[in-house]
Write a protein that holds these residues in place. Structure first.
Motif, PDB file in Angstrom:
ATOM      1  N   GLY A  41       0.784  -1.219   0.000  1.00 63.56           N
ATOM      2  CA  GLY A  41       0.000   0.000   0.000  1.00 63.56           C
ATOM      3  C   GLY A  41       0.818   1.273   0.000  1.00 63.56           C
ATOM      4  O   GLY A  41       0.241   2.375   0.000  1.00 63.56           O
ATOM      5  N   PHE A  42       2.141   1.164  -0.034  1.00 66.72           N
ATOM      6  CA  PHE A  42       3.000   2.346  -0.034  1.00 66.72           C
ATOM      7  C   PHE A  42       3.150   2.902  -1.448  1.00 66.72           C
ATOM      8  O   PHE A  42       3.035   2.181  -2.443  1.00 66.72           O
ATOM      9  N   ILE A  43       3.457   4.190  -1.531  1.00 70.44           N
ATOM     10  CA  ILE A  43       3.797   4.853  -2.792  1.00 70.44           C
ATOM     11  C   ILE A  43       5.029   5.712  -2.561  1.00 70.44           C
ATOM     12  O   ILE A  43       5.422   5.959  -1.413  1.00 70.44           O
ATOM     13  N   VAL A  44       5.630   6.178  -3.646  1.00 65.87           N
ATOM     14  CA  VAL A  44       6.704   7.171  -3.561  1.00 65.87           C
ATOM     15  C   VAL A  44       6.164   8.478  -4.123  1.00 65.87           C
ATOM     16  O   VAL A  44       5.798   8.549  -5.299  1.00 65.87           O
ATOM     17  N   ASP A  45       6.114   9.471  -3.281  1.00 60.87           N
ATOM     18  CA  ASP A  45       5.610  10.785  -3.683  1.00 60.87           C
ATOM     19  C   ASP A  45       6.788  11.729  -3.899  1.00 60.87           C
ATOM     20  O   ASP A  45       7.878  11.519  -3.363  1.00 60.87           O
ATOM     21  N   GLY A  46       6.569  12.778  -4.687  1.00 63.68           N
ATOM     22  CA  GLY A  46       7.622  13.756  -4.941  1.00 63.68           C
ATOM     23  C   GLY A  46       7.381  14.475  -6.252  1.00 63.68           C
ATOM     24  O   GLY A  46       6.484  14.119  -7.027  1.00 63.68           O
ATOM     25  N   LEU A  47       8.201  15.476  -6.525  1.00 67.92           N
ATOM     26  CA  LEU A  47       8.063  16.250  -7.757  1.00 67.92           C
ATOM     27  C   LEU A  47       8.472  15.403  -8.955  1.00 67.92           C
ATOM     28  O   LEU A  47       9.628  14.998  -9.076  1.00 67.92           O
ATOM     29  N   GLY A  48       7.520  15.111  -9.827  1.00 70.86           N
ATOM     30  CA  GLY A  48       7.812  14.320 -11.016  1.00 70.86           C
ATOM     31  C   GLY A  48       7.863  12.832 -10.778  1.00 70.86           C
ATOM     32  O   GLY A  48       8.290  12.083 -11.660  1.00 70.86           O
ATOM     33  N   SER A  49       7.430  12.361  -9.599  1.00 78.78           N
ATOM     34  CA  SER A  49       7.520  10.933  -9.305  1.00 78.78           C
ATOM     35  C   SER A  49       6.424  10.124  -9.987  1.00 78.78           C
ATOM     36  O   SER A  49       6.615   8.963 -10.339  1.00 78.78           O
ATOM     37  N   GLY A  50       5.242  10.729 -10.157  1.00 81.54           N
ATOM     38  CA  GLY A  50       4.119   9.977 -10.685  1.00 81.54           C
ATOM     39  C   GLY A  50       3.409   9.151  -9.636  1.00 81.54           C
ATOM     40  O   GLY A  50       2.462   8.433  -9.936  1.00 81.54           O
ATOM     41  N   ARG A  51       3.892   9.209  -8.383  1.00 82.02           N
ATOM     42  CA  ARG A  51       3.304   8.483  -7.243  1.00 82.02           C
ATOM     43  C   ARG A  51       3.121   6.991  -7.539  1.00 82.02           C
ATOM     44  O   ARG A  51       2.041   6.434  -7.410  1.00 82.02           O
ATOM     45  N   PRO A  52       4.200   6.278  -7.904  1.00 72.82           N
ATOM     46  CA  PRO A  52       4.058   4.854  -8.225  1.00 72.82           C
ATOM     47  C   PRO A  52       3.951   3.994  -6.976  1.00 72.82           C
ATOM     48  O   PRO A  52       4.472   4.328  -5.899  1.00 72.82           O
ATOM     49  N   GLY A  53       3.270   2.867  -7.110  1.00 71.50           N
ATOM     50  CA  GLY A  53       3.275   1.844  -6.080  1.00 71.50           C
ATOM     51  C   GLY A  53       4.409   0.874  -6.329  1.00 71.50           C
ATOM     52  O   GLY A  53       5.082   0.936  -7.366  1.00 71.50           O
ATOM     53  N   PRO A  54       4.652  -0.039  -5.400  1.00 73.75           N
ATOM     54  CA  PRO A  54       5.773  -0.977  -5.581  1.00 73.75           C
ATOM     55  C   PRO A  54       5.520  -2.009  -6.670  1.00 73.75           C
ATOM     56  O   PRO A  54       4.402  -2.499  -6.832  1.00 73.75           O
ATOM     57  N   LEU A  55       6.582  -2.313  -7.425  1.00 72.66           N
ATOM     58  CA  LEU A  55       6.527  -3.418  -8.380  1.00 72.66           C
ATOM     59  C   LEU A  55       6.513  -4.761  -7.644  1.00 72.66           C
ATOM     60  O   LEU A  55       5.970  -5.752  -8.144  1.00 72.66           O
TER      61      LEU A  55
END
Length: 200
Positions: free
Chosen positions: A136-150
């Motif tokens: 359920g985690f994502i990576v947020d940030g400028l230009g990240s696209g907020r992806p979830g884990p592969l």
């Protein structure tokens, strides 16, 4: 006795009728002016509306505040306990592979991106334990696209009070993304640090 106007003598119009005609001409001139004023109003109103939109957008941009995040390596409070990032490793550097093949990791990395493995330690502090779901985690940030884990491990579980569990998450991130944080579904945010993704 007033002198007779030569023009009236030639045309046969009296001075009074000339005055009436002149007044009629003036009236026609006045009738054309409101149309010009209305056209100007139609132009001014859209411009004023666009100006209001621009001011409102500028206000939102200048007043918006970045969500706070916990610095890399420091423990962060999460529902039921604490979490701390213990490692951030680009997958291509150490040749890491998951215990079993994963379709998402078999595919080639997209151009302009790379994959990173994030290790996080969770410790349950509450009597009711800590509910953990790395997927359920994502990576947020400028230009990240907020992806979830592969890929992530372990599966969703309940960590009992006093126990610690290490979780692994693999993300594919754009090379140009900056100010990256790991965020869970409750809004808890852990910074990935300034060294990882400086925008270079």
């Amino acid at each position: 006795m007033p002198e007779e106007n030569p023009w009236t003598r030639r045309t046969g119009f009296s001075q009074g009728r000339i005055g009436n005609i002149t007044g009629m001409g003036t009236g026609v001139e006045h009738k054309t002016r409101p149309g010009k004023i209305r056209r100007r109003r139609f132009i001014v109103i859209p411009l004023a509306f666009l100006s209001i939109l621009a001011i409102g957008f500028g206000y939102l941009v200048t007043t918006a505040k970045a969500k706070p995040s916990v610095q890399l390596g420091a423990p962060a409070e999460v529902p039921g306990g604490i979490a701390m990032i213990t490692g951030i490793v680009p997958v291509e550097l150490d040749g890491w592979q998951p215990p079993s093949p994963v379709d998402g990791l078999r595919q080639d990395v997209q151009e302009g991106a790379h994959r990173v493995r994030i290790e996080v330690q969770f410790t349950a502090m509450d009597p009711g334990g800590l509910r953990l779901d790395p997927a359920g985690f994502i990576v947020d940030g400028l230009g990240s696209g907020r992806p979830g884990p592969l890929w992530s491990s372990p599966e969703a579980t309940l960590v009992d009070e006093g126990e610690s569990v290490s979780a692994t998450m693999v993300f594919e991130l754009p090379n140009k993304a900056i100010a990256l944080v790991l965020e869970d579904s409750t809004g808890s945010r852990l910074s990935l640090g300034k060294e990882h993704h400086s925008g270079d």
